[in-house]
Scaffold this active site. Structure first.
Site, mmCIF file in Angstrom:
data_model
loop_
_atom_site.group_PDB
_atom_site.id
_atom_site.type_symbol
_atom_site.label_atom_id
_atom_site.label_comp_id
_atom_site.label_asym_id
_atom_site.label_seq_id
_atom_site.Cartn_x
_atom_site.Cartn_y
_atom_site.Cartn_z
ATOM 1 N N GLY A 93 126.681 1.390 77.318
ATOM 2 C CA GLY A 93 127.676 1.174 76.270
ATOM 3 C C GLY A 93 127.596 2.153 75.114
ATOM 4 N N GLN A 94 126.856 3.259 75.292
ATOM 5 C CA GLN A 94 126.747 4.246 74.209
ATOM 6 C C GLN A 94 128.054 5.031 74.090
ATOM 7 O OE1 GLN A 94 123.368 6.903 74.595
ATOM 8 N NE2 GLN A 94 123.634 7.736 72.529
ATOM 9 N N HIS A 100 120.740 6.082 67.945
ATOM 10 C CA HIS A 100 120.792 5.150 66.809
ATOM 11 C C HIS A 100 120.418 3.748 67.253
ATOM 12 C CE1 HIS A 100 124.775 5.345 68.736
ATOM 13 N NE2 HIS A 100 124.861 4.056 68.477
HETATM 14 P P1 AMP Z 1 127.350 3.089 70.370
HETATM 15 O O1 AMP Z 1 128.666 2.655 70.971
HETATM 16 O O2 AMP Z 1 126.210 2.201 70.685
HETATM 17 O O3 AMP Z 1 127.092 4.544 70.646
HETATM 18 O O4 AMP Z 1 127.527 2.907 68.803
HETATM 19 C C1 AMP Z 1 128.317 3.746 68.033
HETATM 20 C C2 AMP Z 1 128.704 2.959 66.807
HETATM 21 O O5 AMP Z 1 129.063 3.873 65.803
HETATM 22 C C3 AMP Z 1 129.907 2.030 66.991
HETATM 23 O O6 AMP Z 1 129.513 0.685 66.685
HETATM 24 C C4 AMP Z 1 130.955 2.572 66.013
HETATM 25 O O7 AMP Z 1 131.699 1.552 65.390
HETATM 26 C C5 AMP Z 1 130.087 3.322 65.036
HETATM 27 N N1 AMP Z 1 130.718 4.455 64.361
HETATM 28 C C6 AMP Z 1 131.436 5.462 64.930
HETATM 29 N N2 AMP Z 1 131.801 6.347 63.988
HETATM 30 C C7 AMP Z 1 131.303 5.910 62.811
HETATM 31 C C8 AMP Z 1 131.349 6.386 61.477
HETATM 32 N N3 AMP Z 1 131.996 7.519 61.167
HETATM 33 N N4 AMP Z 1 130.721 5.668 60.515
HETATM 34 C C9 AMP Z 1 130.072 4.522 60.817
HETATM 35 N N5 AMP Z 1 129.993 4.017 62.060
HETATM 36 C C10 AMP Z 1 130.598 4.695 63.041
#
Ligand code: AMP
Ligand code: ZN
Length: 114
Positions: A93-94, A100
């Site tokens: 799900g990345q 992070h």
């Molecule tokens: P993942 O899907 O585990 O890679 O997590 C990525 C996360 O980053 C998601 O929950 C998004 O909502 C978040 N995200 C993407 N772009 C930003 C941004 N510019 N600022 C804060 N969160 C973000």
């Protein structure tokens, strides 16, 4: 030619705005732009790494990341508990390929996760 900076690298550099909630020399905590819990914070290494597993080579940075997550959880008043998730790869799900941790809290978590 240098590869374009990923969105989290741009946040680290201050080029892209984000709600910062904590920081160390190695790690940065920001609020997720699309929160799934009252507290939904992302804790990331400032250095660009695709996957969290790459940090096993850097135990100090790995510990720093979890220390910042625990500090943010305390600041957010999550003494009743919280959840840390790290999605890895497409099946995990990345969606952002800058490693992070997700820190969720402020509501009861369900198990198993989806
Ligand atoms: P993942 O899907 O585990 O890679 O997590 C990525 C996360 O980053 C998601 O929950 C998004 O909502 C978040 N995200 C993407 N772009 C930003 C941004 N510019 N600022 C804060 N969160 C973000
Ligand atoms: Zn990056």
């Amino acid at each position: 030619m240098r590869a374009p900076m990923c969105s989290f690298c741009r946040i680290v550099e201050g080029i892209l705005p984000a709600a910062r909630v904590g920081e160390t020399a190695h790690s940065l905590a920001i609020r997720d732009i699309d929160p799934h819990a009252p507290t939904h914070v992302l804790v990331l290494p400032k250095r660009h790494l695709q996957h969290i597993a790459e940090l096993v080579e850097e135990p100090e940075e790995l510990a720093d990341l979890f220390r910042l997550a625990a500090d943010v959880a305390a600041d957010e008043g999550l003494e009743r508990g919280y959840r840390i998730v790290t999605n890895t790869g497409s099946e995990g799900g990345q969606t952002v390929y800058h490693a992070h941790l997700h820190l969720f809290g402020g509501r009861r978590m369900v198990w198993p996760p989806g």
